[in-house]
Structures are given as C-alpha cells and as structure tokens.
Design an enzyme around this catalytic site. Structure first.
Site, short mmCIF file in Angstrom:
data_model
loop_
_atom_site.label_atom_id
_atom_site.label_comp_id
_atom_site.label_asym_id
_atom_site.label_seq_id
_atom_site.Cartn_x
_atom_site.Cartn_y
_atom_site.Cartn_z
N HIS A 129 4.51 5.39 -11.57
CA HIS A 129 4.86 3.99 -11.78
C HIS A 129 3.88 3.24 -12.69
O HIS A 129 4.18 2.13 -13.12
CB HIS A 129 4.96 3.27 -10.44
N GLN A 137 5.54 14.14 -1.41
CA GLN A 137 5.99 12.85 -0.88
C GLN A 137 7.39 12.96 -0.29
O GLN A 137 8.30 13.49 -0.94
CB GLN A 137 6.01 11.79 -1.99
N GLU A 144 10.31 10.41 0.88
CA GLU A 144 10.56 8.99 0.62
C GLU A 144 11.99 8.56 0.91
O GLU A 144 12.38 7.45 0.55
CB GLU A 144 10.23 8.69 -0.85
N ALA A 166 7.53 2.41 0.58
CA ALA A 166 8.36 1.52 -0.25
C ALA A 166 9.75 2.11 -0.47
O ALA A 166 10.77 1.46 -0.22
CB ALA A 166 7.67 1.24 -1.58
N ASP A 167 9.79 3.35 -0.96
CA ASP A 167 11.09 3.98 -1.21
C ASP A 167 11.82 4.30 0.09
O ASP A 167 13.05 4.19 0.15
CB ASP A 167 10.91 5.25 -2.04
#
EC number: 4.1.2.52
Length: 263
Positions: free
Chosen positions: A45, A147, A149, A174-175
C-alpha cells in the site's frame, strides 16, 4: 547465516513493531533507532519499489530493529527480487488457502526445495558471493509470514497452518473487517472474536501469530492471547497526527476532515 527475527519467534519472544509507509530511507533510519523490535517495509500500500526497499534495508541494517518486507502480491518474481536485495523475512499479503501458502514458501527457497532463481553473483543478500555457502544456507534463514485477511482465509486457517515453511500467520484487521461487512470498524465484536480465535489457533499450531493494531488496549490484549509479532503504529499516522496536534496547540484549524481510518 542468521535471522534474528525468526529466532525470536521460534523462542516465543513477543516482538513489537512499527509499520513504515513513507517509503524513505531517511525516515526508516530515524525510527530504526527508536527501539522497535521490527519494522515493516510496506510494498503493498506504500509507494515502494525494489530500489526503495533496498535503501531502507541498508538504512535499517546498522540497528537492532529487524526489517520485514511486504511485497505487493504473492508473486515469485517480485519475491525473488526482494530476497536478492537482502530481505530475509517476508509478509505475503492476501493468502487464501494452503496452496497459496505453499507457493509463498516455494518462492523463498532455492531448488530443489523451491523455485527461487539463482543469481547470487548479482545479489546484495549473498554480498555478491562473498558469504560462504550462501546458496546452501539461505533457505534456512528465510522467514515466511502469510496474511489472512478474509473469511475464506479464516476458514482455511487450519490447512494453512499445516504448510511446512510457514513461520507465522498475520491477521489483517482492515481487510478482514471489510470482508466481514464492517469496513473501517475492526473493533466490531464479530471481527474481534474472529481475530482472537485465530490468534489462539495459530499459537496452538506452533506458529507465530501477528497483527497490526494501533489501539493500545487491543494490542496488549492480543499479546496476552499469544500474539508474537505485533505492530503498534504506522509512521504516516504518527507524522500526520503529531503534526495536527502541534498545529492545533497553536490555534490552527484542520483544513481536511474525513474518516479516522483503521490505524
């Protein structure tokens, strides 16, 4: 060859980290002396590329903080380049199942254990072939963190944990909260329950659980549950909120407003 971060996780020593999104070697070195156990160089990101990751690795190298690099995707070509410039610990985003976890591991290993291309004469990682037996020792020094997610990844967690070569599993709040229908609200009770259950499951499987959480109470809660690598802040957020607070003390008004964000 050694990987101090991997050794700490194996020993069960909690590691406290900071997320780096400024994509700048000067700021990376600045926080490298702050006392964090690890620093995440974000290629997903933040506006990083192989060159900016390299300069941040070089900036962090003299300090005790250990670098962790997140590629933009589970891509063996990109992973090969990041390993060649010196990354030893990778945080691979959006891993959904055991097959994708195996792909991530294979990308970090030289044959026959994996598919990493051999270019050590060109690689900072081998110090341009000045490290004796690099090709034979590099595999063991790699630390692969994946990760999870999404709800799909959560449902496949048990099989992901069975993949040989996975050192840790990082929960992306977050995701995950967005995928569960609570975008921007990782503190929703349903999201928190999923996170806490995953931490316990990951630790019980003998792997290292990890997460990013700037909320101090929640970060400490995750550590109590057994999380072993926890990022507790983001450099961009520290700079933005610190600058705003300083300006506000002298009567400045915020010109922009919006969602507070996850971190």
């Amino acid at each position: 060859m050694k990987n101090a971060f991997k050794d700490a996780l194996k020993a069960g020593r909690p590691q406290i980290g900071l997320w780096l999104g400024l994509a700048n070697s000067y700021s990376a070195e600045l926080v490298a002396g702050a006392g964090f156990d690890w620093l995440l160089i974000d290629g997903e990101h933040a506006p990083n590329n192989v060159q900016t990751v390299l300069t941040q690795l070089q900036a962090i190298a003299p300090y005790p903080s250990q670098p962790v690099v997140r590629p933009s995707w589970n891509d063996p070509v990109q992973i090969k380049q990041l390993l060649d410039v010196g990354a030893q610990t990778l945080l691979v985003p959006m891993v959904q199942n055991a097959d994708e976890a195996r792909d991530a591991v294979a990308a970090t290993r030289y044959p026959p254990a994996g598919i990493r291309g051999v270019g050590s004469a060109l690689a900072r990682a081998s110090r341009w072939n000045r490290i004796p037996d690099y090709l034979h020792e590099a595999n063991d020094a790699m630390c692969v963190l994946v990760q999870i997610e999404t709800r799909e990844a959560m449902s496949n967690l048990a099989s992901i944990l069975d993949v040989d070569g996975i050192d840790g599993v990082f929960i992306g709040p977050a995701d995950l909260s967005a995928d569960m229908g609570f975008a921007g609200n990782p503190q929703h009770p349903a999201v928190q329950a999923a996170i806490e259950n995953a931490i316990v499951q990951i630790r019980a499987a003998g792997k290292a659980p990890g997460i990013l959480m700037a909320n101090e109470a929640l970060a400490k809660r995750y550590l109590e549950l057994g999380a072993l690598f926890v990022a507790v802040g983001v450099d961009t957020t520290l700079l933005a909120r610190g600058a705003e607070a300083l300006a506000a003390r002298f009567g400045a008004e915020k010109k922009l407003s919006g969602a507070s964000g996850v971190y």
